[in-house]
Design an enzyme around this catalytic site. Structure first.
Site, PDB file in Angstrom:
ATOM      1  CG  HIS A   1      41.346  32.847 -78.401  1.00  0.00           C
ATOM      2  ND1 HIS A   1      42.391  32.132 -78.897  1.00  0.00           N
ATOM      3  CD2 HIS A   1      41.653  34.170 -79.028  1.00  0.00           C
ATOM      4  CE1 HIS A   1      43.147  32.480 -79.807  1.00  0.00           C
ATOM      5  NE2 HIS A   1      42.624  33.786 -79.847  1.00  0.00           N
TER       6      HIS A   1
ATOM      7  CG  HIS B   1      41.161  37.885 -82.968  1.00  0.00           C
ATOM      8  ND1 HIS B   1      42.001  38.912 -82.405  1.00  0.00           N
ATOM      9  CD2 HIS B   1      41.481  36.677 -82.622  1.00  0.00           C
ATOM     10  CE1 HIS B   1      42.798  38.149 -81.598  1.00  0.00           C
ATOM     11  NE2 HIS B   1      42.443  36.797 -81.635  1.00  0.00           N
TER      12      HIS B   1
ATOM     13  CD  GLU C   1      44.556  33.871 -83.442  1.00  0.00           C
ATOM     14  OE1 GLU C   1      43.731  34.300 -82.478  1.00  0.00           O
ATOM     15  OE2 GLU C   1      45.909  33.853 -83.015  1.00  0.00           O
TER      16      GLU C   1
HETATM   17 CO    CO Z   1      44.020  35.369 -80.823  1.00  0.00          CO
END
Ligand code: CO
Length: 134
Positions: free
Chosen positions: A7, A79, A130
């Site tokens: 994502h 992020h 991440e």
């Molecule tokens: Co995230």
């Protein structure tokens, strides 16, 4: 080592506005808002054919995205999240190469119930990365 883009997360000052943009104007499938008090955010997930977008709104007094929104009052890309097969192996390799893992360095349970770590933006070309074990 990394696999799919899981994502892209966008921090927003007003989740309802974000839902309106993605659901009504862009015609995407948007989940119901979910409170994640342990992460200090309220999120919605937007399902795209090839990845997801997460909209993050601050939740509570000490939200980790509050400072980001102070610098980016209209919101902004917060992020990117890449999938890895083995979060501990990925973390250990990166730490051995001098990359800083945020927090205490131990994986936490992320928004999808899987272990995640975050890499310092200084080590990520100015981008918070991440890693999620998928
Ligand atoms: Co995230």
């Amino acid at each position: 080592m990394i696999g799919r883009l899981n994502h892209v997360a966008i921090a927003v000052p007003d989740l309802e506005k974000g839902i309106h943009l993605y659901a009504e104007l862009l015609g995407a499938k948007v989940s119901k808002p979910l409170d994640l008090p342990e992460h200090g955010v309220r999120v919605v997930f937007i399902e795209l054919p090839n990845t997801k977008i997460e909209l993050l709104e601050p939740l509570g007094e000490k939200s980790p995205i509050a400072a980001f929104l102070n610098k980016n009052p209209a919101g902004g890309m917060h992020h990117v999240c890449y999938e890895v097969d083995d979060i501990i192996a990925a973390r250990d390799k990166l730490v051995a190469e001098g990359v800083q893992v945020l927090g205490d360095g131990e994986p936490k349970t992320g928004a999808h119930g899987n272990p995640v770590v975050f890499l310092h933006p200084r080590d990520g070309l100015g981008t918070l990365i991440e890693l999620e074990q998928a």
